[in-house]
Design a protein around this motif. Structure first.
Motif, PDB file in Angstrom:
ATOM      1  N   UNK A 198      34.289  47.853  49.869  1.00 12.00           N
ATOM      2  CA  UNK A 198      35.656  48.338  49.695  1.00 12.00           C
ATOM      3  C   UNK A 198      36.436  47.437  48.749  1.00 12.00           C
ATOM      4  N   UNK A 199      36.318  46.144  48.914  1.00 10.46           N
ATOM      5  CA  UNK A 199      37.054  45.213  48.039  1.00 10.46           C
ATOM      6  C   UNK A 199      36.629  45.389  46.585  1.00 10.46           C
ATOM      7  N   UNK A 200      35.341  45.535  46.348  1.00  8.41           N
ATOM      8  CA  UNK A 200      34.858  45.733  44.966  1.00  8.41           C
ATOM      9  C   UNK A 200      35.418  47.030  44.397  1.00  8.41           C
ATOM     10  N   UNK A 201      35.450  48.082  45.197  1.00  4.16           N
ATOM     11  CA  UNK A 201      36.001  49.359  44.726  1.00  4.16           C
ATOM     12  C   UNK A 201      37.497  49.246  44.447  1.00  4.16           C
ATOM     13  N   UNK A 202      38.226  48.519  45.294  1.00  2.00           N
ATOM     14  CA  UNK A 202      39.648  48.304  45.046  1.00  2.00           C
ATOM     15  C   UNK A 202      39.866  47.550  43.734  1.00  2.00           C
ATOM     16  N   UNK A 203      39.035  46.557  43.471  1.00  2.00           N
ATOM     17  CA  UNK A 203      39.194  45.774  42.237  1.00  2.00           C
ATOM     18  C   UNK A 203      38.862  46.622  41.001  1.00  2.00           C
ATOM     19  N   UNK A 204      37.858  47.472  41.090  1.00  2.00           N
ATOM     20  CA  UNK A 204      37.544  48.373  39.974  1.00  2.00           C
ATOM     21  C   UNK A 204      38.705  49.326  39.723  1.00  2.00           C
ATOM     22  N   UNK A 205      39.273  49.858  40.803  1.00  2.00           N
ATOM     23  CA  UNK A 205      40.426  50.758  40.668  1.00  2.00           C
ATOM     24  C   UNK A 205      41.624  50.019  40.080  1.00  2.00           C
ATOM     25  N   UNK A 206      41.798  48.760  40.454  1.00  2.00           N
ATOM     26  CA  UNK A 206      42.897  47.962  39.894  1.00  2.00           C
ATOM     27  C   UNK A 206      42.710  47.782  38.388  1.00  2.00           C
ATOM     28  N   UNK A 207      41.480  47.520  37.963  1.00  2.00           N
ATOM     29  CA  UNK A 207      41.200  47.415  36.520  1.00  2.00           C
ATOM     30  C   UNK A 207      41.577  48.707  35.809  1.00  2.00           C
ATOM     31  N   UNK A 208      41.162  49.830  36.389  1.00  2.00           N
ATOM     32  CA  UNK A 208      41.443  51.130  35.776  1.00  2.00           C
ATOM     33  C   UNK A 208      42.943  51.391  35.686  1.00  2.00           C
ATOM     34  N   UNK A 209      43.675  51.102  36.761  1.00  2.00           N
ATOM     35  CA  UNK A 209      45.129  51.305  36.755  1.00  2.00           C
ATOM     36  C   UNK A 209      45.808  50.359  35.762  1.00  2.00           C
ATOM     37  N   UNK A 241      41.797  31.590  47.767  1.00  2.00           N
ATOM     38  CA  UNK A 241      41.405  30.376  48.478  1.00  2.00           C
ATOM     39  C   UNK A 241      40.096  29.840  47.892  1.00  2.00           C
ATOM     40  N   UNK A 242      40.092  28.580  47.548  1.00  2.00           N
ATOM     41  CA  UNK A 242      38.888  27.941  47.019  1.00  2.00           C
ATOM     42  C   UNK A 242      37.793  27.946  48.090  1.00  2.00           C
ATOM     43  N   UNK A 243      36.604  28.416  47.690  1.00  2.00           N
ATOM     44  CA  UNK A 243      35.468  28.440  48.598  1.00  2.00           C
ATOM     45  C   UNK A 243      35.383  29.652  49.493  1.00  2.00           C
ATOM     46  N   UNK A 244      36.329  30.562  49.374  1.00  2.00           N
ATOM     47  CA  UNK A 244      36.319  31.757  50.213  1.00  2.00           C
ATOM     48  C   UNK A 244      35.411  32.841  49.662  1.00  2.00           C
ATOM     49  N   UNK A 245      35.177  33.860  50.473  1.00  2.00           N
ATOM     50  CA  UNK A 245      34.330  34.980  50.060  1.00  2.00           C
ATOM     51  C   UNK A 245      34.862  35.684  48.819  1.00  2.00           C
ATOM     52  N   UNK A 297      33.334  37.651  45.045  1.00  2.00           N
ATOM     53  CA  UNK A 297      33.711  39.021  44.694  1.00  2.00           C
ATOM     54  C   UNK A 297      34.292  39.063  43.279  1.00  2.00           C
ATOM     55  N   UNK A 298      35.229  38.182  42.990  1.00  2.00           N
ATOM     56  CA  UNK A 298      35.883  38.185  41.678  1.00  2.00           C
ATOM     57  C   UNK A 298      34.907  37.819  40.566  1.00  2.00           C
ATOM     58  N   UNK A 299      34.056  36.867  40.811  1.00  2.00           N
ATOM     59  CA  UNK A 299      33.071  36.488  39.794  1.00  2.00           C
ATOM     60  C   UNK A 299      32.125  37.646  39.500  1.00  2.00           C
ATOM     61  N   UNK A 300      31.673  38.348  40.534  1.00  2.00           N
ATOM     62  CA  UNK A 300      30.801  39.515  40.327  1.00  2.00           C
ATOM     63  C   UNK A 300      31.507  40.625  39.558  1.00  2.00           C
ATOM     64  N   UNK A 301      32.834  40.682  39.684  1.00  2.00           N
ATOM     65  CA  UNK A 301      33.619  41.719  39.012  1.00  2.00           C
ATOM     66  C   UNK A 301      34.031  41.314  37.596  1.00  2.00           C
ATOM     67  N   UNK A 302      33.493  40.203  37.106  1.00  2.00           N
ATOM     68  CA  UNK A 302      33.757  39.810  35.724  1.00  2.00           C
ATOM     69  C   UNK A 302      34.952  38.905  35.504  1.00  2.00           C
ATOM     70  N   UNK A 303      35.518  38.372  36.565  1.00  2.00           N
ATOM     71  CA  UNK A 303      36.643  37.454  36.433  1.00  2.00           C
ATOM     72  C   UNK A 303      36.145  36.067  36.026  1.00  2.00           C
ATOM     73  N   UNK A 304      36.968  35.354  35.260  1.00  2.00           N
ATOM     74  CA  UNK A 304      36.642  34.009  34.795  1.00  2.00           C
ATOM     75  C   UNK A 304      37.484  32.987  35.553  1.00  2.00           C
TER      76      UNK A 304
END
Length: 177
Positions: A109-120, A134-138, A142-149
């Motif tokens: 769900x989080x990955x889908x929300x982030x993809x939708x956020x990119x689209x919007x 939060x540093x070290x959190x899950x 998620x963000x790194x897999x979604x292409x965030x730097x």
């Protein structure tokens, strides 16, 4: 059996009607230890006030609000784009309050929300997104897999809901049209 979750944008005409459900979601996440600007114990009044302010921001066209919703209408996730930025940053948006109910996690769900956020963000003419987590959190993975730097970390930047310090990691994403 996989439950169907729809990701959709909440517009100004229905944002206030979602406040109760969003307050339930925020309370669940904070009680589960999410460092999302709120401390324990979080009152229902505090959560309702926060989401009323968000709904007002949606009505003023300052925010884009996305939700993940079960077929029965229960909101199990959300993310926002803060699109109102300074005059010299019309191309940028902040991603905020990416929340998924504890009972609905680990289902993409989080990955889908982030993809939708990119689209919007693209539809809104935004090409640079920023967020912190939060540093070290899950969420970092998620963000790194979604292409965030990753930009960097600030130790002791915020407090966890229980009052302990936590570091914060900042990320950016350059959107391609």
């Amino acid at each position: 059996m996989t439950e169907t979750i729809a990701i959709r944008r909440i517009h100004a005409d229905e944002a206030m009607a979602c406040v109760d459900s969003l307050a339930d979601l925020l309370i669940d996440c904070v009680e589960g230890g999410a460092s999302v600007s709120f401390m324990l114990p979080i009152s229902r009044q505090t959560a309702l006030h926060f989401w009323q302010q968000v709904a007002n921001g949606v009505a003023r066209d300052e925010r884009i609000l996305l939700v993940a919703e079960r077929a029965d209408g229960k909101i199990v996730g959300t993310v926002q784009l803060i699109t109102a930025q300074p005059e010299n940053q019309p191309h940028r948006a902040d991603v905020a309050k990416m929340l998924v109910h504890r009972d609905a996690r680990r289902r993409g769900i989080a990955a889908r929300l982030m993809t939708a956020a990119d689209d919007e963000a693209r539809r809104a003419g935004k090409s640079v997104l920023v967020l912190d987590t939060v540093t070290g959190g899950d969420a970092e993975r998620l963000y790194e897999r979604a292409g965030w730097q990753r930009v960097g970390e600030v130790p002791n930047y915020a407090l966890m809901p229980d009052g302990s310090f936590c570091g914060t990691t900042f990320f950016h994403k350059q959107l391609i049209a």
